[in-house]
Design a protein around this motif. Structure first.
Motif, PDB file in Angstrom:
ATOM      1  N   PRO A 301     -45.318 102.014 -75.602  1.00  0.00           N
ATOM      2  CA  PRO A 301     -45.037 103.220 -75.469  1.00  0.00           C
ATOM      3  C   PRO A 301     -43.538 103.128 -74.613  1.00  0.00           C
ATOM      4  CG  PRO A 301     -47.011 103.485 -75.054  1.00  0.00           C
ATOM      5  CD  PRO A 301     -47.091 102.090 -75.169  1.00  0.00           C
ATOM      6  N   GLU A 302     -42.512 103.725 -74.935  1.00  0.00           N
ATOM      7  CA  GLU A 302     -41.369 103.987 -74.291  1.00  0.00           C
ATOM      8  C   GLU A 302     -41.595 103.993 -72.724  1.00  0.00           C
ATOM      9  OE1 GLU A 302     -36.899 105.574 -74.251  1.00  0.00           O
ATOM     10  OE2 GLU A 302     -38.572 106.231 -75.561  1.00  0.00           O
ATOM     11  N   GLU A 303     -40.932 103.218 -71.983  1.00  0.00           N
ATOM     12  CA  GLU A 303     -41.028 103.085 -70.356  1.00  0.00           C
ATOM     13  C   GLU A 303     -40.642 104.542 -69.963  1.00  0.00           C
ATOM     14  OE1 GLU A 303     -39.944 100.262 -67.572  1.00  0.00           O
ATOM     15  OE2 GLU A 303     -40.655  98.459 -69.121  1.00  0.00           O
ATOM     16  N   GLY A 304     -41.049 105.242 -68.827  1.00  0.00           N
ATOM     17  CA  GLY A 304     -40.805 106.374 -68.380  1.00  0.00           C
ATOM     18  C   GLY A 304     -41.316 107.646 -68.878  1.00  0.00           C
ATOM     19  N   THR A 305     -42.275 107.445 -69.959  1.00  0.00           N
ATOM     20  CA  THR A 305     -43.020 108.382 -70.459  1.00  0.00           C
ATOM     21  C   THR A 305     -44.223 108.250 -70.113  1.00  0.00           C
ATOM     22  OG1 THR A 305     -43.726 107.093 -72.524  1.00  0.00           O
ATOM     23  CG2 THR A 305     -41.702 108.292 -72.770  1.00  0.00           C
ATOM     24  N   ARG A 306     -45.207 109.431 -70.100  1.00  0.00           N
ATOM     25  CA  ARG A 306     -46.375 109.754 -69.624  1.00  0.00           C
ATOM     26  C   ARG A 306     -47.258 108.601 -70.378  1.00  0.00           C
ATOM     27  NH1 ARG A 306     -44.804 114.996 -70.268  1.00  0.00           N
ATOM     28  NH2 ARG A 306     -44.433 116.018 -67.903  1.00  0.00           N
ATOM     29  N   PRO A 307     -47.370 108.245 -71.686  1.00  0.00           N
ATOM     30  CA  PRO A 307     -48.163 107.260 -72.219  1.00  0.00           C
ATOM     31  C   PRO A 307     -47.892 105.937 -71.460  1.00  0.00           C
ATOM     32  CG  PRO A 307     -47.340 108.802 -74.010  1.00  0.00           C
ATOM     33  CD  PRO A 307     -46.789 109.113 -72.806  1.00  0.00           C
ATOM     34  N   ALA A 308     -46.572 105.722 -71.401  1.00  0.00           N
ATOM     35  CA  ALA A 308     -46.407 104.422 -70.769  1.00  0.00           C
ATOM     36  C   ALA A 308     -46.576 104.242 -69.329  1.00  0.00           C
ATOM     37  CB  ALA A 308     -44.792 104.255 -70.637  1.00  0.00           C
ATOM     38  N   ARG A 309     -46.713 105.431 -68.569  1.00  0.00           N
ATOM     39  CA  ARG A 309     -47.320 105.246 -67.168  1.00  0.00           C
ATOM     40  C   ARG A 309     -48.835 104.844 -67.100  1.00  0.00           C
ATOM     41  NH1 ARG A 309     -43.057 109.008 -66.002  1.00  0.00           N
ATOM     42  NH2 ARG A 309     -44.738 110.837 -66.277  1.00  0.00           N
ATOM     43  N   LEU A 310     -49.581 105.472 -68.087  1.00  0.00           N
ATOM     44  CA  LEU A 310     -50.872 105.227 -68.227  1.00  0.00           C
ATOM     45  C   LEU A 310     -51.316 103.810 -68.786  1.00  0.00           C
ATOM     46  CD1 LEU A 310     -52.180 108.474 -69.977  1.00  0.00           C
ATOM     47  CD2 LEU A 310     -52.610 107.785 -67.587  1.00  0.00           C
ATOM     48  N   VAL A 311     -50.482 103.409 -69.623  1.00  0.00           N
ATOM     49  CA  VAL A 311     -50.637 101.801 -70.194  1.00  0.00           C
ATOM     50  C   VAL A 311     -50.339 100.945 -68.771  1.00  0.00           C
ATOM     51  CG1 VAL A 311     -49.798 100.023 -71.637  1.00  0.00           C
ATOM     52  CG2 VAL A 311     -50.185 102.180 -72.416  1.00  0.00           C
ATOM     53  N   GLU A 312     -49.083 101.348 -67.940  1.00  0.00           N
ATOM     54  CA  GLU A 312     -49.019 100.294 -66.803  1.00  0.00           C
ATOM     55  C   GLU A 312     -50.239 100.592 -65.925  1.00  0.00           C
ATOM     56  OE1 GLU A 312     -45.358 102.345 -65.815  1.00  0.00           O
ATOM     57  OE2 GLU A 312     -44.200 101.407 -67.162  1.00  0.00           O
ATOM     58  N   ALA A 313     -50.767 101.688 -65.688  1.00  0.00           N
ATOM     59  CA  ALA A 313     -51.872 101.714 -64.691  1.00  0.00           C
ATOM     60  C   ALA A 313     -52.960 100.985 -65.407  1.00  0.00           C
ATOM     61  CB  ALA A 313     -52.400 103.354 -64.595  1.00  0.00           C
ATOM     62  N   ALA A 314     -53.208 100.991 -66.672  1.00  0.00           N
ATOM     63  CA  ALA A 314     -54.319 100.266 -67.263  1.00  0.00           C
ATOM     64  C   ALA A 314     -54.014  98.737 -67.133  1.00  0.00           C
ATOM     65  CB  ALA A 314     -54.386 100.476 -68.735  1.00  0.00           C
ATOM     66  N   MET A 315     -52.910  98.234 -67.437  1.00  0.00           N
ATOM     67  CA  MET A 315     -52.507  96.845 -67.101  1.00  0.00           C
ATOM     68  C   MET A 315     -52.732  96.374 -65.773  1.00  0.00           C
ATOM     69  SD  MET A 315     -49.043  96.733 -69.337  1.00  0.00           S
ATOM     70  CE  MET A 315     -48.640  95.063 -68.780  1.00  0.00           C
ATOM     71  N   HIS A 316     -52.232  97.256 -64.949  1.00  0.00           N
ATOM     72  CA  HIS A 316     -52.507  97.076 -63.397  1.00  0.00           C
ATOM     73  C   HIS A 316     -54.109  96.955 -62.987  1.00  0.00           C
ATOM     74  CE1 HIS A 316     -50.437  97.859 -59.238  1.00  0.00           C
ATOM     75  NE2 HIS A 316     -51.361  96.990 -58.972  1.00  0.00           N
ATOM     76  N   GLU A 317     -54.670  97.740 -63.428  1.00  0.00           N
ATOM     77  CA  GLU A 317     -56.001  97.597 -63.214  1.00  0.00           C
ATOM     78  C   GLU A 317     -56.862  96.388 -63.795  1.00  0.00           C
ATOM     79  OE1 GLU A 317     -59.758  98.948 -61.442  1.00  0.00           O
ATOM     80  OE2 GLU A 317     -57.709  99.542 -60.964  1.00  0.00           O
ATOM     81  N   SER A 318     -56.377  96.174 -64.944  1.00  0.00           N
ATOM     82  CA  SER A 318     -56.889  95.051 -65.705  1.00  0.00           C
ATOM     83  C   SER A 318     -56.525  93.645 -64.992  1.00  0.00           C
ATOM     84  CB  SER A 318     -56.676  94.955 -67.095  1.00  0.00           C
ATOM     85  OG  SER A 318     -57.077  96.129 -67.975  1.00  0.00           O
TER      86      SER A 318
END
Length: 400
Positions: A301-318
């Motif tokens: 998802p495009e950075e700055g959007t809510r789906p992108a922030r959730l993917v970033e948080a999931a990558m961080h946790e993984s």
């Protein structure tokens, strides 16, 4: 003249007599003296002629048919004409009786009285109300007003509510009191409904104020939770990068110092603005620093959007769980755009969990964020660890 003719003539003159009697009674009621005299004279003539015809019949004489027929017809026509003229006058002219009848037809109660209380004019409704309020007919208006002066709005036994008002006026140099009663039952009922509606509205407003305070409290608690979660993630990354640097000299010392400064800013924050989340590039750089290869398949998802922030948080946790718990070196990310949203899967090559995964602070926080925007999250432990996110499109309805 036969007996049949005589009977018909008598009936016709008797009809004339009845018409004259009705006209005379109407004239007496409306106090028209000239018309009273005319009807009385016509009634007397009709009675005398009827008596004369009966006398002729009783003497066994046969009176001529034609003259008596003309007389009976003329009497009936004159009587009917006089009565019709009287009725037309009643409809077109105002008299004391017509004023009284108009007052009696009013839906309101009305009374005009002298200063001593003697009524000059009162309608039937005022008499009826007087019986219900003071128990007698309105013979003294002052007695009725003494009862109403302290409380001019009265609810009667039949449930109706009446409002009374007294005003003074001058008529021919004499002071006259006017008492008017108005039925306000419907207005009182509407006022009660309005008051009940206002009470319900006040209750709703009170609950809305309480809800607003609760929302503010929840928002503050949610902000504090986000900072704690961010602090947990940042500390995890920073500790991993520091351990890698200290154990083998891998990584950039300047970047590690910046990460620790970031953690210190989070520790000092008191619910203010949260620092921006890591971008995809920063996360990939951090992964390379700690020795983890990231295999990305598909567009994120495009950075700055809510789906992108959730993917970033999931990558961080993984990444944190991969290095801390699984001891792996590879993270596979598969992203697919679906109708209405995204499907993101994250797998690693580390040791598979020995049993069902118990979600800790990081995974629990991530699940809460995903579900708050209407998404779904699943965690699988066999044959390898896999984190799957189903995210809706960007929406303003679910703030992250």
């Amino acid at each position: 003249m036969t007996a049949l003719h005589a009977g018909l003539l008598c009936t016709l003159m008797f009809l004339s007599l009845c018409l004259c009697l009705f006209g005379w009674m109407s004239a007496v009621r409306y106090q028209t003296r000239r018309v009273q005299a005319q009807h009385f004279l016509m009634m007397a003539v009709s009675f005398l002629l009827l008596s004369l015809l009966d006398a002729e019949r009783a003497a066994s004489r046969t009176p001529p048919l034609l003259p008596w027929a003309v007389i009976a017809g003329a009497l009936t026509a004159c009587s009917a004409g006089m009565l019709l003229r009287q009725l037309r006058w009643i409809r077109k002219n105002v008299s004391k009786v017509s004023i009284r009848e108009s007052c009696d037809r009013l839906p309101s109660a009305l009374c005009f009285a002298l200063e001593n209380g003697r009524p000059l004019l009162r309608n039937l409704k005022m008499d009826e109300l007087s019986h219900q309020i003071i128990g007698e007919a309105l013979n003294n208006a002052n007695l009725l007003w003494e009862k109403l002066a302290a409380r001019p709005v009265v609810t009667l036994a039949d449930g109706q509510t009446w409002s009374f008002e007294r005003t003074a006026m001058e008529v021919d140099g004499q002071r006259v009191w006017q008492i008017v009663g108005t039925n306000v039952t419907e207005e009182i009922s509407l006022n009660r409904q309005l008051e009940e509606g206002n009470r319900r509205l006040d209750d709703v407003n009170r609950r809305l104020r309480e809800y607003s305070r609760d929302v503010q409290t929840v928002a503050r608690e949610r902000e504090a939770l986000r900072i704690k979660v961010r602090l947990h993630d940042e500390l995890g990354y920073t500790l991993l990068r520091t351990r890698q640097y200290l154990s083998g000299g891998q990584g950039d010392a300047g970047a590690i110092r910046s990460a620790w400064k970031q953690c210190l800013r989070l520790l000092r924050s008191e619910g203010g603005a949260e620092p921006d989340a890591n971008s995809y590039e920063e996360l990939l750089s951090a992964a390379r620093t700690i020795g983890v290869a990231v295999d990305l398949q598909g567009a994120l998802p495009e950075e700055g959007t809510r789906p992108a922030r959730l993917v970033e948080a999931a990558m961080h946790e993984s990444l944190t769980n991969l290095v801390r718990h699984a001891g792996g070196t590879r993270l596979e990310i598969s992203s697919a755009k679906e109708p209405g949203g995204w499907r993101i899967s994250l797998r690693n090559d580390g040791r598979a969990p020995s049993g069902t995964i118990v979600e800790g602070g990081g995974l629990s926080s991530l699940r809460s964020q995903v579900e708050s925007v209407g998404g779904a999250m699943t965690v699988d432990h066999a044959p390898r660890f896999q984190l799957t996110l189903i995210l809706p499109e960007e929406t303003e309805a679910f703030p992250l």
